[in-house]
Design an enzyme around this catalytic site. Structure first.
Site, PDB file in Angstrom:
ATOM      1  N   TYR A  16       0.840  -1.195   0.000  1.00 35.16           N
ATOM      2  CA  TYR A  16       0.000   0.000   0.000  1.00 35.16           C
ATOM      3  C   TYR A  16       0.871   1.238   0.000  1.00 35.16           C
ATOM      4  O   TYR A  16       1.876   1.282   0.727  1.00 35.16           O
ATOM      5  CB  TYR A  16      -0.917   0.037   1.227  1.00 35.16           C
ATOM      6  CG  TYR A  16      -2.364  -0.181   0.853  1.00 35.16           C
ATOM      7  CD1 TYR A  16      -2.998   0.693  -0.020  1.00 35.16           C
ATOM      8  CD2 TYR A  16      -3.079  -1.268   1.345  1.00 35.16           C
ATOM      9  CE1 TYR A  16      -4.316   0.485  -0.389  1.00 35.16           C
ATOM     10  CE2 TYR A  16      -4.393  -1.483   0.971  1.00 35.16           C
ATOM     11  CZ  TYR A  16      -5.001  -0.603   0.108  1.00 35.16           C
ATOM     12  OH  TYR A  16      -6.298  -0.801  -0.276  1.00 35.16           O
ATOM     13  N   LYS A  38      -0.459   0.139 -25.195  1.00 32.29           N
ATOM     14  CA  LYS A  38      -0.774   0.015 -26.625  1.00 32.29           C
ATOM     15  C   LYS A  38       0.549   0.075 -27.396  1.00 32.29           C
ATOM     16  O   LYS A  38       1.379  -0.813 -27.224  1.00 32.29           O
ATOM     17  CB  LYS A  38      -1.774   1.102 -27.034  1.00 32.29           C
ATOM     18  CG  LYS A  38      -3.126   0.969 -26.294  1.00 32.29           C
ATOM     19  CD  LYS A  38      -4.148   1.947 -26.804  1.00 32.29           C
ATOM     20  CE  LYS A  38      -5.525   1.725 -26.194  1.00 32.29           C
ATOM     21  NZ  LYS A  38      -5.726   2.433 -24.913  1.00 32.29           N
ATOM     22  N   THR A  96      -2.508   5.668 -22.217  1.00 36.05           N
ATOM     23  CA  THR A  96      -2.350   4.362 -21.596  1.00 36.05           C
ATOM     24  C   THR A  96      -0.910   3.931 -21.856  1.00 36.05           C
ATOM     25  O   THR A  96      -0.203   4.549 -22.654  1.00 36.05           O
ATOM     26  CB  THR A  96      -3.318   3.318 -22.199  1.00 36.05           C
ATOM     27  OG1 THR A  96      -3.153   3.325 -23.616  1.00 36.05           O
ATOM     28  CG2 THR A  96      -4.757   3.635 -21.852  1.00 36.05           C
ATOM     29  N   GLU A 112      -0.583   4.844  -0.545  1.00 34.03           N
ATOM     30  CA  GLU A 112      -1.389   6.035  -0.861  1.00 34.03           C
ATOM     31  C   GLU A 112      -0.552   7.289  -0.648  1.00 34.03           C
ATOM     32  O   GLU A 112       0.177   7.409   0.336  1.00 34.03           O
ATOM     33  CB  GLU A 112      -2.649   6.054   0.002  1.00 34.03           C
ATOM     34  CG  GLU A 112      -3.666   5.037  -0.498  1.00 34.03           C
ATOM     35  CD  GLU A 112      -4.901   4.922   0.371  1.00 34.03           C
ATOM     36  OE1 GLU A 112      -5.032   5.695   1.332  1.00 34.03           O
ATOM     37  OE2 GLU A 112      -5.728   4.042   0.081  1.00 34.03           O
ATOM     38  N   ARG A 116      -0.632  -2.858 -18.556  1.00 34.73           N
ATOM     39  CA  ARG A 116      -1.939  -2.204 -18.642  1.00 34.73           C
ATOM     40  C   ARG A 116      -1.986  -1.083 -17.614  1.00 34.73           C
ATOM     41  O   ARG A 116      -1.778  -1.326 -16.424  1.00 34.73           O
ATOM     42  CB  ARG A 116      -3.004  -3.259 -18.325  1.00 34.73           C
ATOM     43  CG  ARG A 116      -4.416  -2.911 -18.629  1.00 34.73           C
ATOM     44  CD  ARG A 116      -5.184  -4.180 -18.926  1.00 34.73           C
ATOM     45  NE  ARG A 116      -4.721  -4.741 -20.176  1.00 34.73           N
ATOM     46  CZ  ARG A 116      -5.173  -4.357 -21.375  1.00 34.73           C
ATOM     47  NH1 ARG A 116      -6.107  -3.447 -21.487  1.00 34.73           N
ATOM     48  NH2 ARG A 116      -4.688  -4.906 -22.474  1.00 34.73           N
ATOM     49  N   ASP A 138      -5.208  13.244 -25.636  1.00 31.85           N
ATOM     50  CA  ASP A 138      -5.199  11.830 -25.229  1.00 31.85           C
ATOM     51  C   ASP A 138      -4.443  11.064 -26.312  1.00 31.85           C
ATOM     52  O   ASP A 138      -4.965  10.863 -27.418  1.00 31.85           O
ATOM     53  CB  ASP A 138      -6.647  11.335 -25.104  1.00 31.85           C
ATOM     54  CG  ASP A 138      -6.721   9.874 -24.680  1.00 31.85           C
ATOM     55  OD1 ASP A 138      -5.698   9.153 -24.793  1.00 31.85           O
ATOM     56  OD2 ASP A 138      -7.810   9.442 -24.252  1.00 31.85           O
TER      57      ASP A 138
END
Ligand code: DSN
Length: 447
Positions: free
Chosen positions: A84, A259, A256, A86, A265, A230
């Site tokens: 974790y 691609k 992203t 954060e 991903r 984008d």
């Protein structure tokens, strides 16, 4: 492709871009886990094995997919998943973050270098969350957002009514010219002048041409709008200098990482320094909780790979392959939307031959060629049927395929489309596809 060229494009291996080199032949965490998984949970392991075999034996030509390297997969399957974290490096809400800080800082620094960006946030879980983070950084519900029409190549998260973006903002759209099928910048300027959007989003998931970001900046400036680019689809081409880079002119740039960039991903947002604090607050705690540090480590690996000369050669081959394929298909009588491609993808108008995109997708899949149906500009068929198929070359280029193979691939596509769905014809093609696939292994794994 000759051997010298292959070595330039595929530096890490003698088999495919993702196979381990002899000097890097340590046992791989991901592979060990996969072996263990077969004992612990055979049902899941079996599904993964079937997916692995499919990816190996078929030609994956979905424009948004790719094969990331074994190094990227290794980071994805690492113990970083257990942590974790954060917050951001150096400012976390959990103890014990010193090692995930190392990988997150590497990812941030490499992303900034790759795209010449002033600020990078590597935490978005996906492209839509990257876009959401941008919108929430500077827009309020009800503000006007201007994005590209989905059937003209845009993306759901750019304002489609079924996406949060369409529900939350007042959406106005622009599109392509009916004749040229290129973005109509004059019309875009007129719509912006009339509608006074607070943000203009440029970028697409099915647009085969370069985008003129400087022109878009001028249009945004003329109405005082933020410009958000984008680049999820062409990011790898941008990184390689083969597609205009919006970072110098746009307020925000999202992408992203899986691609053309060939990473894990995930998502990434870059912005001008003046927006950095707003963007970071918008991603966390605004819309996300704990970052996926295993994927962030994998993003760092991906960005490191994309900074190499080998990646630049790979990206150039993606485009050369797409152009070759488009040329062969056009020579065989199939209309290519906008007359060709500058990028990794092409849109074929199968409707002109009285074939639906849905049928074409199914027939090609039976022939061992995986593509997706896609609307074409001004399509009269529904998005579930469509008149087009979108074909991409990033994955087959990662396997090492080049110009010689594109002729064969185009021939199979034409034969499949002309078969009318005949099972015997499609099976014959599938056998030939499998033979070629065997010559271009994805990973150095025994299947
Ligand atoms: N699903 C992606 C694509 O296929 O283009 C966009 O999100």
């Amino acid at each position: 492709m000759d051997a010298d060229r292959a070595e330039e494009i595929l530096p890490a291996t003698n088999n495919g871009p993702c196979a381990m080199s002899e000097t890097n032949a340590t046992p791989m965490i991901g592979r060990q886990l996969a072996r263990d998984l077969a004992d612990v949970d055979p049902a899941v392991a079996d599904a993964i094995r079937l997916e692995t075999e499919k990816q190996a034996h078929k030609l994956v030509m979905i424009a948004s997919e790719n094969y990331s390297s074994e190094a990227v997969l290794q980071a994805c399957g690492s113990v970083m998943s257990n942590k974790y974290a954060e917050g951001y490096p150096g400012k976390r809400y959990y103890g014990g973050c010193e090692f995930v800080d190392m990988t997150e800082n590497l990812a941030i620094d490499r992303a900034k270098e790759l795209f010449a960006a002033e600020h990078a946030n590597v935490q978005p879980h996906c492209g839509t969350q990257a876009n959401m983070g941008v919108y929430f950084a500077v827009l309020k519900p009800g503000d006007t957002l201007m994005g590209m029409e989905l059937p003209h190549g845009g993306h759901l998260s750019h304002g489609h009514r079924l996406s949060f973006s369409g529900g939350m903002f007042n959406i106005v759209t622009y599109g392509v010219d009916r004749e040229t099928e290129l973005i109509d910048y004059d019309a875009m300027a007129e719509i912006a002048e009339r509608e006074r959007p607070k943000m203009i989003v440029v970028g697409a998931s099915a647009y085969p041409r370069h985008i003129d970001f400087e022109r878009c900046r001028a249009i945004a400036d003329s109405v005082g709008a933020y410009l958000h680019a984008d680049i999820a689809h062409p990011a790898g081409l941008v990184a390689a200098g083969l597609h205009p880079n919006p970072c110098p002119v746009a307020d925000f740039v999202a992408t992203t990482t899986h691609k053309t960039l060939r990473g894990p991903r995930g998502g990434l947002v870059m912005c001008k320094e003046e927006h950095a604090a707003d963007l970071d607050r918008s991603i966390f705690p605004g819309i996300q909780g704990g970052p996926f540090e295993h994927l962030i480590a994998a993003k760092a690996v991906c960005f490191g790979e994309a900074l190499t000369d080998g990646f630049k050669a790979y990206a150039a081959q993606i485009v050369a392959n797409a152009q070759k394929l488009a040329g062969h298909l056009a020579d065989s009588g199939f209309r290519i939307v906008s007359g060709g491609t500058d990028t990794h993808l092409l849109l074929v108008d199968v409707g002109q031959h009285d074939i639906t995109g849905k049928d074409a997708e199914g027939w090609l899949n039976s022939a061992g060629i995986v593509v997706n149906k896609n609307t074409i500009p001004f399509d009269e068929r529904s998005p579930f049927v469509t008149s087009g198929v979108r074909i991409g070359t990033p994955s087959i280029t990662s396997r090492g395929m080049g110009a010689d193979q594109m002729e064969a691939v185009a021939c199979w596509i034409v034969r499949a489309l002309e078969s009318g769905g005949d099972d015997a014809a499609l099976n014959t093609i599938a056998g030939e596809v499998r033979e070629l696939s065997a010559e271009f292994p994805i990973y150095d794994w025994r299947l």
